[in-house]
Design an enzyme around this catalytic site. Structure first.
Site, PDB file in Angstrom:
ATOM      1  N   HIS A 189       0.937  -1.028   0.143  1.00 54.53           N
ATOM      2  CA  HIS A 189       0.014   0.214  -0.350  1.00 54.53           C
ATOM      3  C   HIS A 189       0.616   1.130   0.351  1.00 54.53           C
ATOM      4  O   HIS A 189       0.817   2.519  -0.638  1.00 54.53           O
ATOM      5  CB  HIS A 189      -0.979  -0.197   1.081  1.00 54.53           C
ATOM      6  N   ASP A 190       1.915   1.678   0.832  1.00 51.93           N
ATOM      7  CA  ASP A 190       2.755   2.856   0.581  1.00 51.93           C
ATOM      8  C   ASP A 190       4.273   2.498  -0.206  1.00 51.93           C
ATOM      9  O   ASP A 190       4.950   2.817   0.434  1.00 51.93           O
ATOM     10  CB  ASP A 190       3.324   2.917   2.242  1.00 51.93           C
ATOM     11  N   LYS A 193       6.124   5.392  -1.098  1.00 46.88           N
ATOM     12  CA  LYS A 193       6.700   6.666   0.164  1.00 46.88           C
ATOM     13  C   LYS A 193       8.054   6.802  -0.225  1.00 46.88           C
ATOM     14  O   LYS A 193       8.895   7.473   0.040  1.00 46.88           O
ATOM     15  CB  LYS A 193       6.401   5.963   1.546  1.00 46.88           C
ATOM     16  N   HIS A 218       2.355  10.092  -3.157  1.00 46.20           N
ATOM     17  CA  HIS A 218       2.987   8.793  -2.805  1.00 46.20           C
ATOM     18  C   HIS A 218       2.287   7.778  -2.805  1.00 46.20           C
ATOM     19  O   HIS A 218       2.555   6.517  -3.742  1.00 46.20           O
ATOM     20  CB  HIS A 218       3.227   8.545  -1.310  1.00 46.20           C
ATOM     21  N   HIS A 251      -5.851   3.959  -1.159  1.00 43.79           N
ATOM     22  CA  HIS A 251      -5.841   3.307   0.319  1.00 43.79           C
ATOM     23  C   HIS A 251      -6.056   4.717   1.247  1.00 43.79           C
ATOM     24  O   HIS A 251      -6.750   5.094   2.293  1.00 43.79           O
ATOM     25  CB  HIS A 251      -5.005   2.698   1.027  1.00 43.79           C
ATOM     26  N   ASP A 280      -4.868   0.100   8.100  1.00 46.81           N
ATOM     27  CA  ASP A 280      -3.867   0.926   7.660  1.00 46.81           C
ATOM     28  C   ASP A 280      -3.309   1.635   8.809  1.00 46.81           C
ATOM     29  O   ASP A 280      -2.584   2.036   9.872  1.00 46.81           O
ATOM     30  CB  ASP A 280      -3.644   1.404   6.638  1.00 46.81           C
TER      31      ASP A 280
END
Length: 333
Positions: A189-190, A193, A218, A251, A280
């Protein structure tokens, strides 16, 4: 060939990976063609420069101290770090630095392979379990956060519990295959970043408007990372990327339309992204970081309840609180 470099070291320049050779004064004395390709810098420009010019602020300072300590003891250092190429793109690399003594003088041979290249090769050669690939991709993208592995595992476990609860009551008519894909892709999901400066990512105070705009990029950066990886793979592992894309991109969308990057509202937000959003945020709240203190479980659940219908899908929040975390942990009246 640079005259200061012993002939014995020239053989390392023939390796297929990127190679940089440094002398005892910490000056670059040669690089190979693959290093030029990987960094965008020409050999003629690099030779004679202090090796410190290759350092990136995205790599923690403590890592460089670890490298210095290891090499000072005459030992080989291996690890992963962030590099910045000439185009100012951050690239994640696995690096080995070997001290080599020749006629009483110590030289240092650094061999660098881009993390994404290594992962792609391992997958294409069937040397890695597909289920583990997603974790490796996520970890290589967020390696600056020492606590990220635990967070990714927590998100995956909580997502699985929430999805199984939803599967059991049949309200959403979810298939086992669909649930499994959400669970596997949840760790990604990230990944965007990786493109956010550390000064913004871990800032303890309030972000400025400019910094907030950068942070909100991001999810789109994450899509670019996923596209780059999937385009270079020659197997079927990433043929069905819609679920992964939805999780990465959406998300941070909010139920009331106030989220980013697209301002989606309600059921416009993909179901899988609505699930990951709740999980999250909850795990981020109850986890301590160098830049924040952890909330209690009760405080985090109060926040989720408060944000029902605003930030989060109200039905999913109710199931998460009741079935996943436990109704007895907080008064839900």
């Amino acid at each position: 060939m640079n005259k200061k470099m012993p002939k014995e070291l020239t053989y390392y320049l023939k390796l297929g990976d990127a190679v940089v050779i440094v002398d005892e004064d910490q000056l670059i004395i040669d690089v190979n063609q693959q290093y030029e390709i990987s960094t965008g810098y020409k050999r003629e420009f690099l030779i004679g420069l202090p090796v410190g010019c290759l350092k990136s602020s995205a790599t923690p300072f403590i890592m460089y101290k670890s490298i210095e300590h290891t090499l000072r003891n005459g030992e080989i250092w291996s690890g992963a770090m962030v590099n910045v190429n000439k185009s100012l793109e951050q690239r994640y690399s696995f690096i080995t630095i070997t001290p080599i003594e020749i006629k009483g003088i110590v030289y240092y041979v650094g061999v660098m392979r881009l993390a994404e290249k290594l992962l792609i090769e391992e997958v294409n050669q069937k040397q890695i379990d597909p289920k583990e690939l997603f974790k490796l991709l996520a970890l290589s993208s967020e390696m600056r956060d020492v606590d990220i592995a635990e967070h990714l595992l927590n998100v995956q476990k909580l997502s699985e519990k929430l999805l199984l609860s939803l599967f059991e009551d049949r309200t959403y008519n979810l298939s086992v295959e669909y649930i499994n894909k959400i669970i596997q892709y949840s760790v990604l999901h990230d990944i965007g970043k990786s493109g956010i400066p550390e000064s913004i990512l871990y800032k303890t105070g309030t972000l400025t408007i400019h910094e907030r705009k950068i942070m909100e990029m991001h999810p789109l950066i994450g899509i670019d990372v996923l596209n780059k990886i999937s385009d270079e793979m020659n197997n079927k592992l990433f043929e069905d990327t819609e679920i992964a894309r939805n999780i990465i991109k959406s998300h941070h969308e909010n139920w009331d339309g106030s989220g980013y990057p697209m301002g989606l509202k309600g059921e416009e937000i993909p179901f899988e992204a609505r699930v990951i959003s709740i999980v999250d945020v909850y795990d981020a709240l109850v986890s301590s970081r160098a830049y924040k203190k952890s909330w209690t479980k009760e405080e985090a659940l109060s926040y989720l309840k408060e944000q029902k219908g605003t930030k989060f899908d109200p039905n999913l929040v109710e199931v998460f609180i009741e079935k996943v975390i436990g109704e007895n942990s907080i008064i839900l009246k």
